[in-house]
Design an enzyme around this catalytic site. Structure first.
Site, mmCIF file in Angstrom:
data_model
loop_
_atom_site.group_PDB
_atom_site.id
_atom_site.type_symbol
_atom_site.label_atom_id
_atom_site.label_comp_id
_atom_site.label_asym_id
_atom_site.label_seq_id
_atom_site.Cartn_x
_atom_site.Cartn_y
_atom_site.Cartn_z
ATOM 1 N N CYS A 56 23.278 35.166 46.694
ATOM 2 C CA CYS A 56 23.145 36.507 47.292
ATOM 3 C C CYS A 56 22.541 36.382 48.683
ATOM 4 O O CYS A 56 21.330 36.423 48.849
ATOM 5 C CB CYS A 56 22.224 37.382 46.441
ATOM 6 N N GLN A 110 38.714 41.541 38.909
ATOM 7 C CA GLN A 110 37.721 41.990 39.891
ATOM 8 C C GLN A 110 36.311 41.634 39.416
ATOM 9 O O GLN A 110 36.132 41.194 38.291
ATOM 10 C CB GLN A 110 37.864 43.501 40.109
ATOM 11 N N ASP A 136 47.789 43.302 47.371
ATOM 12 C CA ASP A 136 46.391 42.879 47.219
ATOM 13 C C ASP A 136 46.284 41.352 47.261
ATOM 14 O O ASP A 136 45.985 40.712 46.253
ATOM 15 C CB ASP A 136 45.888 43.437 45.866
ATOM 16 N N CYS A 159 40.345 41.384 51.165
ATOM 17 C CA CYS A 159 38.969 40.967 50.844
ATOM 18 C C CYS A 159 38.388 40.117 51.968
ATOM 19 O O CYS A 159 37.383 39.432 51.765
ATOM 20 C CB CYS A 159 38.907 40.259 49.499
HETATM 21 C C1 SAM Z 1 42.867 39.523 44.854
HETATM 22 S S1 SAM Z 1 43.784 39.181 43.417
HETATM 23 C C2 SAM Z 1 44.338 40.811 43.019
HETATM 24 C C3 SAM Z 1 44.885 41.018 41.642
HETATM 25 C C4 SAM Z 1 45.043 42.461 41.194
HETATM 26 N N1 SAM Z 1 45.673 43.299 42.200
HETATM 27 C C5 SAM Z 1 43.713 43.043 40.765
HETATM 28 O O1 SAM Z 1 43.161 43.882 41.514
HETATM 29 O O2 SAM Z 1 43.216 42.679 39.715
HETATM 30 C C6 SAM Z 1 45.162 38.345 44.079
HETATM 31 C C7 SAM Z 1 46.200 37.948 43.073
HETATM 32 O O3 SAM Z 1 47.279 37.355 43.797
HETATM 33 C C8 SAM Z 1 47.764 36.249 43.067
HETATM 34 N N2 SAM Z 1 48.422 35.395 44.072
HETATM 35 C C9 SAM Z 1 47.876 34.471 44.896
HETATM 36 N N3 SAM Z 1 48.812 33.972 45.732
HETATM 37 C C10 SAM Z 1 49.973 34.622 45.446
HETATM 38 C C11 SAM Z 1 51.282 34.584 45.975
HETATM 39 N N4 SAM Z 1 51.594 33.758 46.984
HETATM 40 N N5 SAM Z 1 52.219 35.392 45.459
HETATM 41 C C12 SAM Z 1 51.928 36.238 44.441
HETATM 42 N N6 SAM Z 1 50.702 36.322 43.882
HETATM 43 C C13 SAM Z 1 49.723 35.529 44.378
HETATM 44 C C14 SAM Z 1 46.561 35.661 42.381
HETATM 45 O O4 SAM Z 1 46.942 34.929 41.230
HETATM 46 C C15 SAM Z 1 45.772 36.938 42.025
HETATM 47 O O5 SAM Z 1 46.122 37.397 40.754
#
Ligand code: SAM
Length: 390
Positions: free
Chosen positions: A82, A233, A320, A347
């Site tokens: 933190c 999350q 996302d 993020c």
């Molecule tokens: C920040 S998380 C968001 C997941 C979801 N929207 C949530 O809020 O729970 C990003 C997601 O993107 C996936 N990811 C990472 N690279 C990716 C790619 N090139 N294409 C598709 N999905 C991807 C990861 O596995 C992860 O589940």
């Protein structure tokens, strides 16, 4: 070792990453760990480059009104989890909004971008997942603030009480990292080491171990299966806040019948919790895709990197991506699907700004950005931005 230079500087503003920006007497920018805007601080320079330096605070000469005494005993023992416990929680949110506005100004040249503070989760006990480091004695903890040492944790104030209570007893052999997750809804526990064959002891008997171990979490009335190998999350409160912000950002498009794209969709959080009739989830993790098929059986789940998805027309999209942002290829695929509105969840403030530039090149302009605090006491930001096609 030669003495490190010591100087007095005035902190001007916060930088992405959580350090304060100041200037040394020779004019170079210095990133100061532990200072707050407006403070005069005596700093020790520990990293000296040609164009900039890095320093840590030795004394705060004029404390900011936002400065508070960090309450966590583990932080006092050196835990690096933190970095912003010395900042009052409401002030943390304002600083995060300023960091985002600054990134949009500097990187995307959007001087008048609308950036607002959209609130945050309760500042303590919010985390239901922790990625922990394993010490040489098998205990789990977090890396130190000023070293790579593992600081074994007896408790964690930002962790859900059920997760915090697990920390002192768990022992791991044959792995470097352990991801522990609890469900706030059901009390289920999962654990996943970064090496196959690791030996994990000290967990409750009901805990499930391995990448395919599952638990269930509730978000705004939707029950979600979450495998240990899938992203989730920081906790259900964060997930609910984010869903609310995406719903607000979708605005009048939310209830449109046409197809909606949920790209980087994870376990299907948005498609499950939003009132979508026709959703296509694109996600690259097999584990998350399997969860999404269970959580949103009516949605189409395409398990592929988004950059390789064959675009089809959609009315609007929620996107996302991970910390690196969309990047050129994913932005082109998104634009080819032709959504009138893109709700981008970022993020990282700098990757948001880079994505804003890429989306602008495809005809999408930024309407506004809402900054959420899903990780109080850390400098991590979460931003929900609305882009509309001209
Ligand atoms: C920040 S998380 C968001 C997941 C979801 N929207 C949530 O809020 O729970 C990003 C997601 O993107 C996936 N990811 C990472 N690279 C990716 C790619 N090139 N294409 C598709 N999905 C991807 C990861 O596995 C992860 O589940």
């Amino acid at each position: 070792m030669p003495d490190r230079p010591v100087e007095t500087v005035r902190a001007e503003k916060m930088a992405a990453g959580g350090d304060a920006i100041a200037h040394l007497a020779d004019g170079r920018v210095v990133f100061v760990d532990g200072a707050l805007p407006g403070e005069d601080v005596r700093v020790e320079v520990h990293s000296d480059k040609r164009d900039f330096a890095r320093a840590r605070v030795l004394d705060v000469l004029t404390p900011s009104h936002a400065r508070v005494q960090p309450p966590c005993p583990e932080l006092a023992r050196g835990c690096g989890g933190c970095a912003w416990q010395h900042v009052e929680p409401t002030a943390q949110r304002s600083l995060k909004a300023e960091i985002v506005a600054d990134a949009l100004r500097r990187t995307a040249k959007l001087d008048a971008a609308s950036v607002v503070d959209g609130g945050g989760v309760p500042p303590w006990a919010y985390r239901t997942t922790m990625r922990l480091a394993v010490g040489t004695d098998g205990r789990v903890g977090l890396r130190g603030a000023a070293s790579h040492d593992v600081i074994a944790l007896d408790a964690c104030m930002v962790a859900h009480p059920a997760l915090s209570a697990l920390l002192p007893a768990v022992r791991v052999r044959g792995a470097k990292e352990l991801t522990l997750r609890v469900s706030a809804a059901t009390g289920e526990v999962t654990a996943m080491a970064d090496r196959p064959g690791a030996r994990i002891t000290g967990l409750p008997p009901s805990a499930l171990v391995g990448a395919e171990a599952v638990l269930h979490e509730d978000v705004l009335g939707a029950r979600l299966r979450v495998s240990a190998g899938s992203f989730f999350q920081s906790g259900p409160a964060a997930a609910a806040l984010l869903v609310g912000a995406v719903m607000h950002a979708a605005g009048e498009r939310l209830t449109i019948d046409g197809p909606v794209l949920d790209a980087f969709g994870g376990v299907g959080l948005f498609a499950a919790a939003l009132p979508l009739r026709d959703a296509v989830i694109v996600e690259s993790s097999r584990s998350a895709c399997a969860d999404a098929r269970v959580n949103v059986p009516e949605a189409e789940v395409v398990c592929t990197p988004f950059e390789r998805w064959t675009p089809r027309p959609v009315e609007w999209a929620v996107v996302d991506p991970a910390r690196a942002g969309l990047g050129r290829d994913a932005a082109a695929v998104l634009a080819a699907a032709g959504p009138r509105r893109v709700v981008l969840v970022s993020c990282d403030p700098v990757s948001l700004a880079r994505d804003a530039v890429l989306l602008a090149a495809h005809g999408y302009s930024l309407r506004d950005s809402v900054v959420l605090d899903l990780f109080p006491h850390t400098p991590h930001v979460e931003v929900v931005s609305v882009f509309d096609r001209a």
